[in-house]
Design a protein around this motif. Sequence first.
Motif, PDB file in Angstrom:
ATOM      1  N   CYS A  94       0.911  -1.099  -0.064  1.00  0.00           N
ATOM      2  CA  CYS A  94      -0.056   0.035   0.058  1.00  0.00           C
ATOM      3  C   CYS A  94       0.814   1.145  -0.028  1.00  0.00           C
ATOM      4  O   CYS A  94       1.800   1.287   0.699  1.00  0.00           O
ATOM      5  N   ASN A  95       0.660   2.030  -0.774  1.00  0.00           N
ATOM      6  CA  ASN A  95       1.284   3.362  -0.915  1.00  0.00           C
ATOM      7  C   ASN A  95       0.337   4.487  -0.730  1.00  0.00           C
ATOM      8  O   ASN A  95      -0.703   4.756  -1.275  1.00  0.00           O
ATOM      9  N   ALA A  96       0.634   5.487   0.190  1.00  0.00           N
ATOM     10  CA  ALA A  96       0.226   6.969   0.279  1.00  0.00           C
ATOM     11  C   ALA A  96       0.993   8.048  -0.157  1.00  0.00           C
ATOM     12  O   ALA A  96       2.055   8.136   0.155  1.00  0.00           O
ATOM     13  N   GLN A  97       0.376   8.888  -1.001  1.00  0.00           N
ATOM     14  CA  GLN A  97       1.168  10.094  -1.424  1.00  0.00           C
ATOM     15  C   GLN A  97       0.224  11.175  -1.526  1.00  0.00           C
ATOM     16  O   GLN A  97      -0.866  11.286  -2.113  1.00  0.00           O
ATOM     17  N   ARG A  98       0.863  12.220  -0.820  1.00  0.00           N
ATOM     18  CA  ARG A  98       0.532  13.632  -1.141  1.00  0.00           C
ATOM     19  C   ARG A  98       1.909  14.513  -1.167  1.00  0.00           C
ATOM     20  O   ARG A  98       2.605  14.664  -0.439  1.00  0.00           O
ATOM     21  N   LEU A  99       1.441  15.430  -2.457  1.00  0.00           N
ATOM     22  CA  LEU A  99       2.672  16.033  -2.612  1.00  0.00           C
ATOM     23  C   LEU A  99       4.026  15.670  -2.858  1.00  0.00           C
ATOM     24  O   LEU A  99       3.931  14.684  -3.362  1.00  0.00           O
ATOM     25  N   SER A 100       5.125  15.892  -1.936  1.00  0.00           N
ATOM     26  CA  SER A 100       6.264  15.077  -2.240  1.00  0.00           C
ATOM     27  C   SER A 100       6.489  14.082  -1.036  1.00  0.00           C
ATOM     28  O   SER A 100       7.459  13.188  -1.056  1.00  0.00           O
ATOM     29  N   LEU A 101       5.546  13.939  -0.112  1.00  0.00           N
ATOM     30  CA  LEU A 101       5.518  13.137   0.764  1.00  0.00           C
ATOM     31  C   LEU A 101       5.053  11.399   0.331  1.00  0.00           C
ATOM     32  O   LEU A 101       3.749  11.434  -0.283  1.00  0.00           O
ATOM     33  N   GLU A 102       5.903  10.601   0.672  1.00  0.00           N
ATOM     34  CA  GLU A 102       5.244   9.199   0.313  1.00  0.00           C
ATOM     35  C   GLU A 102       5.491   8.286   1.367  1.00  0.00           C
ATOM     36  O   GLU A 102       6.620   8.182   2.103  1.00  0.00           O
ATOM     37  N   ARG A 103       4.412   7.442   1.595  1.00  0.00           N
ATOM     38  CA  ARG A 103       4.766   6.386   2.663  1.00  0.00           C
ATOM     39  C   ARG A 103       4.364   4.897   1.908  1.00  0.00           C
ATOM     40  O   ARG A 103       3.193   4.779   1.100  1.00  0.00           O
ATOM     41  N   TRP A 104       4.826   4.037   2.851  1.00  0.00           N
ATOM     42  CA  TRP A 104       4.565   2.793   2.406  1.00  0.00           C
ATOM     43  C   TRP A 104       4.143   1.708   3.501  1.00  0.00           C
ATOM     44  O   TRP A 104       4.649   1.898   4.607  1.00  0.00           O
ATOM     45  N   GLY A 105       3.257   0.660   3.193  1.00  0.00           N
ATOM     46  CA  GLY A 105       3.202  -0.289   4.279  1.00  0.00           C
ATOM     47  C   GLY A 105       3.889  -1.242   4.311  1.00  0.00           C
ATOM     48  O   GLY A 105       4.961  -1.234   3.285  1.00  0.00           O
ATOM     49  N   GLN A 106       4.016  -2.371   4.904  1.00  0.00           N
ATOM     50  CA  GLN A 106       5.157  -3.441   5.103  1.00  0.00           C
ATOM     51  C   GLN A 106       4.903  -4.575   4.021  1.00  0.00           C
ATOM     52  O   GLN A 106       5.605  -5.242   3.971  1.00  0.00           O
ATOM     53  N   GLY A 107       3.600  -4.505   3.381  1.00  0.00           N
ATOM     54  CA  GLY A 107       3.554  -5.675   2.380  1.00  0.00           C
ATOM     55  C   GLY A 107       2.564  -6.750   2.985  1.00  0.00           C
ATOM     56  O   GLY A 107       2.637  -7.041   4.196  1.00  0.00           O
ATOM     57  N   THR A 108       2.042  -7.348   2.009  1.00  0.00           N
ATOM     58  CA  THR A 108       1.217  -8.675   2.186  1.00  0.00           C
ATOM     59  C   THR A 108       1.372  -9.524   1.015  1.00  0.00           C
ATOM     60  O   THR A 108       1.184  -9.070  -0.029  1.00  0.00           O
ATOM     61  N   LEU A 109       1.821 -10.778   1.483  1.00  0.00           N
ATOM     62  CA  LEU A 109       1.845 -11.666   0.313  1.00  0.00           C
ATOM     63  C   LEU A 109       0.867 -12.200  -0.076  1.00  0.00           C
ATOM     64  O   LEU A 109      -0.019 -12.950   0.312  1.00  0.00           O
ATOM     65  N   VAL A 110       0.705 -12.579  -1.441  1.00  0.00           N
ATOM     66  CA  VAL A 110      -0.356 -12.981  -2.149  1.00  0.00           C
ATOM     67  C   VAL A 110       0.257 -14.120  -3.170  1.00  0.00           C
ATOM     68  O   VAL A 110       1.227 -13.805  -3.885  1.00  0.00           O
ATOM     69  N   THR A 111      -0.100 -15.018  -2.856  1.00  0.00           N
ATOM     70  CA  THR A 111       0.424 -16.595  -3.704  1.00  0.00           C
ATOM     71  C   THR A 111      -0.631 -17.346  -4.432  1.00  0.00           C
ATOM     72  O   THR A 111      -1.666 -17.638  -3.814  1.00  0.00           O
ATOM     73  N   VAL A 112      -0.666 -17.250  -5.682  1.00  0.00           N
ATOM     74  CA  VAL A 112      -1.664 -17.941  -6.502  1.00  0.00           C
ATOM     75  C   VAL A 112      -1.122 -19.321  -7.100  1.00  0.00           C
ATOM     76  O   VAL A 112      -0.020 -19.234  -7.906  1.00  0.00           O
ATOM     77  N   SER A 113      -1.938 -20.270  -6.713  1.00  0.00           N
ATOM     78  CA  SER A 113      -1.423 -21.451  -7.018  1.00  0.00           C
ATOM     79  C   SER A 113      -2.006 -21.984  -8.774  1.00  0.00           C
ATOM     80  O   SER A 113      -3.190 -21.682  -8.670  1.00  0.00           O
ATOM     81  N   SER A 114      -1.161 -22.401  -9.398  1.00  0.00           N
ATOM     82  CA  SER A 114      -1.855 -22.797 -10.693  1.00  0.00           C
ATOM     83  C   SER A 114      -2.081 -24.283 -10.711  1.00  0.00           C
ATOM     84  O   SER A 114      -1.937 -24.932  -9.869  1.00  0.00           O
TER      85      SER A 114
END
Length: 115
Positions: free
Chosen positions: A95-115
């Motif tokens: 996830c990313n949040a941006q306003r003007l020159s400021l940008e923030r990130w989340g830590q991430g969440t893993l998505v695994t798709v099995s075929s």
Amino acid sequence: QVQLVESGGGLVQAGGSLRLSCAASGIIFRLNTMSWYRQAPGKQRELVATIPPGGNTNYADSVKGRFTISRDNAKNTVYLQMNSLKAEDTAVYYCNAQRLSLERWGQGTLVTVSS
């Protein structure tokens, strides 16, 4: 303190669906452009979807018609509904949040798709 906390990742079979959530705190959420990025193993981080304060969404070509980004300003939360998932959608989603020159990130969440 700014926090972006993603949730909703996991293991799903190809053709299935997942809904990611990102809860934000410490920012004026309604004024931020919110985005989802992803990074697959061995690849660069790429933009998946964006929703600005005005709500005009934008998607990577690879997910158009399958993914939907939305936001709930009352809950300070952005969502990513992912349908018809493919093996190539496997990645850590950020996830990313941006306003003007400021940008923030989340830590991430893993998505695994099995075929």
